[in-house]
Design a protein around this motif. Structure first.
Motif, PDB file in Angstrom:
ATOM      1  N   SER A  18     -16.242 -39.833 -37.155  1.00 30.15           N
ATOM      2  CA  SER A  18     -15.357 -38.816 -36.581  1.00 30.15           C
ATOM      3  C   SER A  18     -16.115 -37.536 -36.217  1.00 30.15           C
ATOM      4  O   SER A  18     -15.726 -36.821 -35.297  1.00 30.15           O
ATOM      5  CB  SER A  18     -14.201 -38.510 -37.537  1.00 30.15           C
ATOM      6  N   GLY A  19     -17.235 -37.238 -36.932  1.00 23.48           N
ATOM      7  CA  GLY A  19     -17.988 -36.021 -36.625  1.00 23.48           C
ATOM      8  C   GLY A  19     -18.686 -36.075 -35.269  1.00 23.48           C
ATOM      9  O   GLY A  19     -18.966 -35.040 -34.664  1.00 23.48           O
ATOM     10  N   LEU A  20     -18.932 -37.300 -34.779  1.00 20.63           N
ATOM     11  CA  LEU A  20     -19.671 -37.423 -33.520  1.00 20.63           C
ATOM     12  C   LEU A  20     -18.892 -36.856 -32.341  1.00 20.63           C
ATOM     13  O   LEU A  20     -19.447 -36.213 -31.456  1.00 20.63           O
ATOM     14  CB  LEU A  20     -20.005 -38.898 -33.244  1.00 20.63           C
ATOM     15  N   LYS A  21     -17.582 -37.091 -32.358  1.00 23.54           N
ATOM     16  CA  LYS A  21     -16.788 -36.603 -31.207  1.00 23.54           C
ATOM     17  C   LYS A  21     -16.674 -35.076 -31.226  1.00 23.54           C
ATOM     18  O   LYS A  21     -16.665 -34.434 -30.183  1.00 23.54           O
ATOM     19  CB  LYS A  21     -15.429 -37.283 -31.132  1.00 23.54           C
ATOM     20  N   THR A  22     -16.626 -34.509 -32.436  1.00 24.67           N
ATOM     21  CA  THR A  22     -16.575 -33.045 -32.545  1.00 24.67           C
ATOM     22  C   THR A  22     -17.896 -32.467 -32.026  1.00 24.67           C
ATOM     23  O   THR A  22     -17.900 -31.493 -31.272  1.00 24.67           O
ATOM     24  CB  THR A  22     -16.372 -32.623 -34.018  1.00 24.67           C
ATOM     25  N   ALA A  23     -19.003 -33.099 -32.423  1.00 23.11           N
ATOM     26  CA  ALA A  23     -20.315 -32.646 -31.952  1.00 23.11           C
ATOM     27  C   ALA A  23     -20.392 -32.738 -30.429  1.00 23.11           C
ATOM     28  O   ALA A  23     -20.845 -31.813 -29.746  1.00 23.11           O
ATOM     29  CB  ALA A  23     -21.415 -33.496 -32.590  1.00 23.11           C
ATOM     30  N   LEU A  24     -19.887 -33.841 -29.906  1.00 22.60           N
ATOM     31  CA  LEU A  24     -19.930 -34.043 -28.455  1.00 22.60           C
ATOM     32  C   LEU A  24     -19.092 -32.997 -27.724  1.00 22.60           C
ATOM     33  O   LEU A  24     -19.502 -32.422 -26.719  1.00 22.60           O
ATOM     34  CB  LEU A  24     -19.422 -35.440 -28.110  1.00 22.60           C
TER      35      LEU A  24
END
Ligand code: KG4
Ligand code: ZN
Length: 365
Positions: free
Chosen positions: A219-225
């Protein structure tokens, strides 16, 4: 017991309506005689995700056509079948019910035995259908709604070694596509962009690598993106084609690295329970990703494990996997009655505690 088994399979748990015929002669490898898949991507494209009610209606409209086409392609009729197998969960309940009702109708009108199949078992057993691998094996099931490492010992014997604690990787690919204005399903479009991009320009997190287990988090990847995208837009007023490709490449590299490292750890956990040369198999829609497949192959080669993944068209949702899982259950003596129920949730490993948040967000399985 009949020497040759021919099974009709139905699948309608998410946004693909599918029917297939699978046959296995005693002592021979199973064969896919037909596999029909009607996708619903266009029906849902305006909504940015699968709309359960639209999906259920489309399944109800298409299932009988699918069955007719699957039988025609196999050159057979319902009289030639030994049983009808159907996805009875997990998935979007309206869709699962459409399939279960259709299969019950066929069973009631023909007298064919009815077999309810767990959709995840369908994915997890596919490498036996396509590559003939023997039990036990380590399965990485990576799809739009699930991500888990399973020790597979039999058609109904699964132990979960680890899995995602939040989003599934397919969900992360789909969200990435949405955030960058790329078409759905996100996996293939993000992969195509990533192939044109520089994976080193943007550094994405590799979550949970500090922990020794094989649990994952996406889930953290989409926030980073989203942050990186917004920063580029704030600085330059918009995204160029290259920005988009580089973001996709950075995102995909993070997923690849995470799955590679967690697979190393899953192999260690598997070996603790099943010593010997392991076979590792990947299945589910995300296993269609060529960069992920290549990384898993490398990890397995390093660990002295055999690696196998089904052909792409049998990695994503289809009914051949349901017919085959049904065939294995049928051979083991399983039969369901007309009281078979559709189950929105149905974990493969009933004894393993649910991971926090796992599988709750994904509509897909
Ligand atoms: O197994 P599947 O067809 O449906 C279920 O989730 O059960 O998997 C669909 C998921 C979608 O999220 C899609 O974006 C992803 O698999 N997918 C991919 C690729 N092809 C499909 N993800 C990454 N790379 C791909 N090439
Ligand atoms: Zn699936």
């Amino acid at each position: 017991m009949t020497k040759t088994l021919t099974i009709l399979g139905l699948e309608s748990s998410c946004d693909d309506t599918a029917a297939a015929v699978v046959r296995q002669a005693e002592g021979a490898r199973p064969e896919v005689l037909s596999s029909i898949v009607f996708g619903q991507t266009e029906l849902h494209s305006a909504f940015g995700g699968v709309v359960p009610e639209i999906a259920a209606r489309a399944h109800a409209e298409k299932l009988d056509i699918c069955v007719r086409d699957a039988l025609a392609e196999a050159g057979l009729t319902l009289k030639d079948m030994n049983a009808v197998a159907v996805t009875a969960g997990p998935g979007l309940i309206g869709g699962v019910m459409s399939g279960v009702m259709c299969a019950k109708g066929i069973a009631a009108s023909t007298g064919l035995p009815l077999i309810g199949v767990n959709h995840l078992a369908g994915h997890a057993l596919t490498p036996r259908l396509t590559n003939g691998i023997a039990y036990p094996y380590l399965m990485l099931l990576v799809s739009g709604g699930h991500c888990q490492y399973l020790l597979v010992r039999g058609p109904e014997d699964f132990s979960r070694l680890g899995g995602t604690i939040d989003d599934a990787p397919g969900e992360a690919f789909d969200k990435t596509a949405r955030l960058l204005g790329l078409p759905q399903p996100g996996g293939p479009s993000v992969q195509a962009e990533a192939e044109q991009g520089d994976p080193k320009r943007f550094r994405f997190p590799r979550p949970l690598l500090d922990r020794p287990d094989c649990n994952l988090s996406f889930s953290g990847l989409k926030t980073a993106l989203m942050r990186m995208r917004d920063q580029i837009v704030a600085e330059k007023g918009g995204l160029t084609r290259q920005d988009r490709a580089d973001l996709c490449a950075g995102f995909q590299a993070a997923v690849v690295d995470t799955l590679a490292e967690k697979t190393r750890r899953a192999i260690r956990l598997y070996l603790a329970e099943q010593p010997g040369q392991p076979t590792v198999a990947a299945a589910g829609g995300v296993a269609a990703n060529t960069a992920i497949r290549a990384a898993l192959e490398t990890v397995c080669a390093e660990a002295g494990a055999a690696f196998t993944a089904p052909p792409l068209r049998l990695c994503t949702d289809n009914a051949a996997m349901i017919a085959y899982a049904g065939l294995e259950r049928f051979k083991a003596g399983a039969r369901d009655g007309l009281d078979l129920t559709a189950r929105p949730r149905w974990p493969l490993d009933q004894s393993s505690p649910a991971l926090i948040g796992s599988g709750r967000k994904g509509a897909k399985a």
